[in-house]
Design an enzyme around this catalytic site. Sequence first.
Site, short mmCIF file in Angstrom:
data_model
loop_
_atom_site.label_atom_id
_atom_site.label_comp_id
_atom_site.label_asym_id
_atom_site.label_seq_id
_atom_site.Cartn_x
_atom_site.Cartn_y
_atom_site.Cartn_z
N PRO A 168 -3.29 -11.39 10.68
CG PRO A 168 -1.30 -11.67 11.86
CD PRO A 168 -1.94 -11.93 10.52
CG ASP B 79 -7.02 -5.01 5.76
OD1 ASP B 79 -6.80 -4.91 6.98
OD2 ASP B 79 -7.40 -4.05 5.06
CB ILE C 81 -0.63 -6.11 14.87
CG1 ILE C 81 -0.18 -7.01 13.71
CG2 ILE C 81 0.46 -5.98 15.92
CD1 ILE C 81 0.86 -6.39 12.80
CG ASN D 173 -0.23 -0.03 2.52
OD1 ASN D 173 0.47 0.91 2.84
ND2 ASN D 173 -0.38 -1.12 3.27
O1 C5P Z 1 -8.90 -2.12 10.45
P1 C5P Z 1 -7.98 -1.06 10.03
O2 C5P Z 1 -6.83 -1.52 9.18
O3 C5P Z 1 -8.61 0.17 9.44
O4 C5P Z 1 -7.35 -0.55 11.42
C1 C5P Z 1 -6.33 0.37 11.46
C2 C5P Z 1 -5.57 0.23 12.73
O5 C5P Z 1 -5.34 -1.14 13.05
C3 C5P Z 1 -4.20 0.83 12.64
O6 C5P Z 1 -3.82 1.29 13.92
C4 C5P Z 1 -3.34 -0.35 12.20
O7 C5P Z 1 -1.99 -0.17 12.54
C5 C5P Z 1 -3.98 -1.48 12.95
N1 C5P Z 1 -3.91 -2.78 12.27
C6 C5P Z 1 -3.12 -3.79 12.77
N2 C5P Z 1 -3.08 -5.01 12.16
C7 C5P Z 1 -3.84 -5.25 11.07
C8 C5P Z 1 -4.67 -4.24 10.56
C9 C5P Z 1 -4.68 -3.01 11.16
O8 C5P Z 1 -2.42 -3.57 13.75
N3 C5P Z 1 -3.81 -6.44 10.50
#
Ligand code: C5P
Length: 398
Positions: A304, A276, A306, A208
């Site tokens: 996962p 994702d 995180i 990304n």
């Molecule tokens: O669900 P989304 O990606 O929009 O969520 C964003 C937040 O979740 C950010 O703080 C991102 O660093 C964290 N995140 C994560 N692991 C993932 C997806 C998102 O830690 N697999």
Amino acid sequence: MLAGKRILLIIGGGIAAFKALDVIRRLRDQGAIVTPVLTRAGQEFVTPLSASALAAQKVYTDLFDLTDEAEMGHIELSRASDLVVVVPATADLMAKMANGHADDLASTLLMATDKRVLIAPAMNVRMWDHPATRRNAETLRGDGVLFAGPVEGAMACGEFGPGRMAEPEKIVAAIRDALANGPLKGRHVLVTSGPTHEPIDPVRYIANRSSGAQGGAIARALSALGAEVSFVTGPASAPRPEGVRVTEVETAEQMLNAVTASLPADAAVFAAAVADWRMETQQTGKIKKTAAGDVPALSLTENPDILAHVAHLNDMRPRLVVGFAAETDDVVAHATAKRARKGCDWIVANDVSPETGIMGGTENAVTLITEAGAEAWPRMSKDQVAARLAGKIAEALA
Ligand code: C5P
């Protein structure tokens, strides 16, 4: 060491100004990045060229230099450092500071900064003992300004007494103390940053547009407040922050492992744009084009989460868990829901619609979502967002 610490060094107009050059040299020897600013009177004692040569940085002298305003405005300049230092601080400069004057570049920077200020006064003994200077020094101490010296000794004017500038090594020691004793001293903060790359095969990957600029700025801002920072970054284009523990990873799974290995932490900020999905099965060889022109079906599986994982830990959960939410519509509503879903304490939400220019840009406009509700911050540089967030984290952990 002062590795990676950024110091805005204002050189005032006094006979001790020549010692500012020694201060610059010593700071650079310890790894600091020094941006010199010369007052008009300072230029009578030290040339911009010598300051610039020693600092290996551009020197700023004039508030109305329009080229500089285009490059970096005075507000930005005043905040892009970890500490503002005045060497020497003349009676006149102290008077300006104490009374809020902003009529040249140095005094304007001192008014505009959101960083701590350390001054090394230098003046004739009678000027130092004058009731006006005593009052000004008192006011400045009350405003939180830190002092290095002055000391007692022989002066260039032939007199003897207090008012002599502290020696460069003492000023550098005071700078080190100021940077080491921030409100996050003794706290360990984890920061994730950058994108992740999920291999499709050995040569291709899913990625990304995250540059890692905001995450890097947050790591620097936390470190400037004295935190010990563990910085876990994906393959980001932004320069790595210095003076922090950096772990470079590529995939979300590697990031999760590095994050887990960095715990315990007092706070964790998840600024990474984690992919994702990843490929369901690992391809060992390059996927080949076929003569028939078949398009390969990429079968994906979820990575996962995180942030959610760490936010739901029992024993190892940091006291403060901060997530980011990059949204393109209904930012506050989506981010508020995300805060609940992920189990984090705060969400820093931003609108990353292409027209905002935020993704990959230098500015950010965020809304901080906490238990108390949503707080919209004005658009500002990513460095400023980082400084403000680091300040809030320091308050929350106090
Ligand atoms: O669900 P989304 O990606 O929009 O969520 C964003 C937040 O979740 C950010 O703080 C991102 O660093 C964290 N995140 C994560 N692991 C993932 C997806 C998102 O830690 N697999």
